[in-house]
Every structure is written in C-alpha cells, then in structure tokens.
Design a protein around this motif. Structure first.
Motif, PDB file in Angstrom:
ATOM      1  N   PRO A   1       0.818  -1.268   0.014  1.00 36.82           N
ATOM      2  CA  PRO A   1       0.047  -0.100  -0.039  1.00 36.82           C
ATOM      3  C   PRO A   1       1.010   1.306   0.244  1.00 36.82           C
ATOM      4  CG  PRO A   1      -0.891  -1.685   1.572  1.00 36.82           C
ATOM      5  CD  PRO A   1       0.504  -1.955   1.163  1.00 36.82           C
ATOM      6  N   ALA A   2       2.173   1.357   0.387  1.00 36.75           N
ATOM      7  CA  ALA A   2       2.673   2.549   0.290  1.00 36.75           C
ATOM      8  C   ALA A   2       3.234   2.906  -0.775  1.00 36.75           C
ATOM      9  CB  ALA A   2       4.161   1.961   1.294  1.00 36.75           C
ATOM     10  N   LEU A   3       3.275   1.913  -1.946  1.00 37.99           N
ATOM     11  CA  LEU A   3       3.467   2.302  -3.169  1.00 37.99           C
ATOM     12  C   LEU A   3       2.282   2.633  -4.042  1.00 37.99           C
ATOM     13  CD1 LEU A   3       6.041  -0.644  -4.091  1.00 37.99           C
ATOM     14  CD2 LEU A   3       6.503   1.421  -3.527  1.00 37.99           C
ATOM     15  N   ARG A   4       1.215   2.911  -3.548  1.00 39.90           N
ATOM     16  CA  ARG A   4      -0.207   3.353  -4.293  1.00 39.90           C
ATOM     17  C   ARG A   4       0.273   4.527  -4.939  1.00 39.90           C
ATOM     18  NH1 ARG A   4      -4.522   0.929  -0.166  1.00 39.90           N
ATOM     19  NH2 ARG A   4      -4.111  -1.354  -1.004  1.00 39.90           N
ATOM     20  N   ALA A   5       0.830   5.704  -4.178  1.00 41.84           N
ATOM     21  CA  ALA A   5       0.770   6.801  -4.772  1.00 41.84           C
ATOM     22  C   ALA A   5       1.698   6.902  -6.110  1.00 41.84           C
ATOM     23  CB  ALA A   5       1.119   7.818  -3.739  1.00 41.84           C
ATOM     24  N   GLN A   6       2.990   6.105  -5.880  1.00 43.11           N
ATOM     25  CA  GLN A   6       3.894   6.060  -6.779  1.00 43.11           C
ATOM     26  C   GLN A   6       3.447   5.168  -8.210  1.00 43.11           C
ATOM     27  OE1 GLN A   6       7.546   4.411  -5.414  1.00 43.11           O
ATOM     28  NE2 GLN A   6       8.525   4.899  -7.160  1.00 43.11           N
ATOM     29  N   LEU A   7       2.573   4.388  -7.931  1.00 39.64           N
ATOM     30  CA  LEU A   7       2.189   3.764  -8.963  1.00 39.64           C
ATOM     31  C   LEU A   7       0.870   4.107  -9.706  1.00 39.64           C
ATOM     32  CD1 LEU A   7       2.606   0.010  -7.573  1.00 39.64           C
ATOM     33  CD2 LEU A   7       3.947   1.144  -8.916  1.00 39.64           C
ATOM     34  N   ALA A   8       0.209   4.931  -9.039  1.00 36.71           N
ATOM     35  CA  ALA A   8      -1.075   5.577  -9.559  1.00 36.71           C
ATOM     36  C   ALA A   8      -0.977   6.075 -10.987  1.00 36.71           C
ATOM     37  CB  ALA A   8      -1.687   6.574  -8.506  1.00 36.71           C
ATOM     38  N   ALA A   9       0.089   6.891 -11.221  1.00 43.70           N
ATOM     39  CA  ALA A   9       0.251   7.449 -12.531  1.00 43.70           C
ATOM     40  C   ALA A   9       0.277   6.376 -13.748  1.00 43.70           C
ATOM     41  CB  ALA A   9       1.564   8.336 -12.577  1.00 43.70           C
ATOM     42  N   GLY A  10       0.961   5.123 -13.596  1.00 46.87           N
ATOM     43  CA  GLY A  10       1.407   4.182 -14.246  1.00 46.87           C
ATOM     44  C   GLY A  10      -0.109   3.429 -14.544  1.00 46.87           C
ATOM     45  N   ALA A  11      -0.819   3.208 -13.436  1.00 43.29           N
ATOM     46  CA  ALA A  11      -2.232   2.665 -13.505  1.00 43.29           C
ATOM     47  C   ALA A  11      -3.068   3.538 -14.539  1.00 43.29           C
ATOM     48  CB  ALA A  11      -2.655   2.392 -12.227  1.00 43.29           C
ATOM     49  N   LYS A  12      -3.026   4.780 -14.080  1.00 36.41           N
ATOM     50  CA  LYS A  12      -3.764   5.687 -14.983  1.00 36.41           C
ATOM     51  C   LYS A  12      -3.390   5.682 -16.467  1.00 36.41           C
ATOM     52  CE  LYS A  12      -4.733  10.613 -15.529  1.00 36.41           C
ATOM     53  NZ  LYS A  12      -4.332  11.938 -15.134  1.00 36.41           N
ATOM     54  N   TYR A  13      -2.207   5.664 -16.705  1.00 36.33           N
ATOM     55  CA  TYR A  13      -1.708   5.819 -18.232  1.00 36.33           C
ATOM     56  C   TYR A  13      -2.091   4.285 -18.909  1.00 36.33           C
ATOM     57  CZ  TYR A  13       1.399   9.692 -17.571  1.00 36.33           C
ATOM     58  OH  TYR A  13       1.962  10.745 -17.345  1.00 36.33           O
ATOM     59  N   HIS A  14      -2.159   3.282 -18.041  1.00 35.24           N
ATOM     60  CA  HIS A  14      -2.527   1.888 -18.894  1.00 35.24           C
ATOM     61  C   HIS A  14      -3.893   1.895 -19.022  1.00 35.24           C
ATOM     62  CE1 HIS A  14       1.594   0.587 -18.993  1.00 35.24           C
ATOM     63  NE2 HIS A  14       1.655   0.562 -17.659  1.00 35.24           N
ATOM     64  N   ALA A  15      -4.815   2.570 -18.275  1.00 36.58           N
ATOM     65  CA  ALA A  15      -6.072   2.457 -18.430  1.00 36.58           C
ATOM     66  C   ALA A  15      -6.528   3.327 -19.614  1.00 36.58           C
ATOM     67  CB  ALA A  15      -6.997   2.910 -17.146  1.00 36.58           C
ATOM     68  N   SER A  16      -5.810   4.537 -19.655  1.00 39.32           N
ATOM     69  CA  SER A  16      -6.173   5.341 -20.929  1.00 39.32           C
ATOM     70  C   SER A  16      -5.636   4.501 -22.125  1.00 39.32           C
ATOM     71  CB  SER A  16      -5.478   6.609 -20.799  1.00 39.32           C
ATOM     72  OG  SER A  16      -5.346   7.261 -21.872  1.00 39.32           O
ATOM     73  N   HIS A  17      -4.411   4.178 -22.224  1.00 38.34           N
ATOM     74  CA  HIS A  17      -3.798   3.156 -23.289  1.00 38.34           C
ATOM     75  C   HIS A  17      -4.846   2.127 -23.551  1.00 38.34           C
ATOM     76  CE1 HIS A  17       0.445   4.860 -22.269  1.00 38.34           C
ATOM     77  NE2 HIS A  17      -0.301   5.586 -23.054  1.00 38.34           N
ATOM     78  N   LEU A  18      -5.347   1.273 -22.818  1.00 36.32           N
ATOM     79  CA  LEU A  18      -6.151   0.174 -23.315  1.00 36.32           C
ATOM     80  C   LEU A  18      -7.528   0.722 -23.800  1.00 36.32           C
ATOM     81  CD1 LEU A  18      -6.285  -2.812 -23.024  1.00 36.32           C
ATOM     82  CD2 LEU A  18      -7.447  -2.567 -20.985  1.00 36.32           C
ATOM     83  N   ALA A  19      -8.228   1.944 -23.355  1.00 31.24           N
ATOM     84  CA  ALA A  19      -9.118   2.217 -23.944  1.00 31.24           C
ATOM     85  C   ALA A  19      -8.972   2.915 -25.483  1.00 31.24           C
ATOM     86  CB  ALA A  19      -9.744   3.580 -23.137  1.00 31.24           C
TER      87      ALA A  19
END
Length: 184
Positions: A88-106
């Motif tokens: 859970p301590a990495l959530r903020a650091q990983l948030a941007a990557g997760a957002k980019y991947h959701a956008s790319h998949l769409a």
C-alpha cells in the motif's frame, strides 16, 4: 522532494525512440491525402463509394499489433494493481502508471477487432524494491515490443504504439529504484 537523475541507459533509450516517434507524427491519416494507411479502407461519409464500403475494415496486421499491445497493457495493469494491494505504501507512486495503462487500453480498444487476450500474470515479488524493479523491467520490455511494432505500421496505429512505447519507457525509468550512491 526526491531528485531523479537521467541515467545513461534512459538517455540512450529515449534517443532511440524519440526520432521514430517524431517521424511518425508527420504521417497523415486522411484518405484524401492518399496516405495508404494500413487498416483503413477508403470510404466514409464524404466518399462517393456505395453504402457497402462505408464501414471501414481493419487490416489484420494492425489488429494483431494493437491486440498484442492491449494484452501487454492489461498484464501490466494487473501487475500494478497486485503490487498496489501487496504494498500500500507504493500506491501513490504507481497511480500514474495505472492511469496511463487504463487510458492506453481504452485507445487500443477503439480499433475494431482489438481485444486483450488472457495472459499469464506476473507474480508480485516479496520485496517492494524488487516489485518496483520487476515493474520497471516489464515496462521496458513492453516499450521495446511496442516500438518495434510501431516501426512496422504507419498512420494512427503506428503513432498510438509509439506513444504507448514512449510512456512505457518513461514509466520504466521512473520506477527503477535509485541505485546506492557511489563512494567517490
């Protein structure tokens, strides 16, 4: 604030990808320009062709390349989610990557016939540092694959894959844990 330095490897990878991405931005997609974009069949509302040819058909090579990218992006998204749950301590650091991947998949799924195939999930390592290293390595692998696929296409599909590859290169660089400082 954590200061990030540009590594020699990141500079070389960026130098290798940026000229290709810049060259791809000059491609034209419109049928009037006669671009011959793979994947699109001329015909649309402004076309004088019959109604049977108004629906664009997609080149199987484009569908295969974008489908492979969609599968990779889905696998990376799963790895981000699993890593965030485990650390859970990495959530903020990983948030941007997760957002980019959701956008790319769409964006990838906007092309007719493109779907992500089920892929073997990558296990989340026991240590957060190793987990970040694993994510960075998977991003670098995906970036190289997408850059190579972009080089084989033209037009919008090539630009989309180049954009995704550039984002994955950036994510790989930012997720790589900093090395211990050299004792000079």
């Amino acid at each position: 604030m954590l200061e990030r330095r540009l590594t020699r490897r990141a500079a070389v990878v960026t130098a290798a990808l940026v000229p290709g991405a810049v060259a791809l931005t000059g491609c034209k997609d419109d049928a009037a320009a006669g671009s011959g974009t793979p994947g699109a069949v001329n015909g649309g509302p402004s076309s004088s062709q019959g109604p049977a040819e108004e629906t664009p058909a997609v080149d199987p090579a484009v569908v295969a390349a974008l489908g492979a990218a969609a599968t990779q992006v889905t696998q990376l998204s799963q790895l981000y989610a699993n890593t965030s749950r485990k650390f859970p301590a990495l959530r903020a650091q990983l948030a941007a990557g997760a957002k980019y991947h959701a956008s790319h998949l769409a964006k990838l799924k906007e092309t007719e016939g493109v779907a992500a195939k089920a892929a073997k999930a990558v296990a989340v390592p026991a240590s957060s540092v190793v987990a970040l290293t694993t994510l960075a390595r998977q991003e670098a692998i995906a970036a190289a694959t997408n850059a190579a696929a972009a080089a084989k296409l033209s037009g919008a599909p090539a630009r989309l894959l180049a954009e995704i590859a550039a984002a994955q290169t950036q994510l790989s660089t930012t997720l790589t844990p900093p090395k211990k400082k050299d004792k000079s």
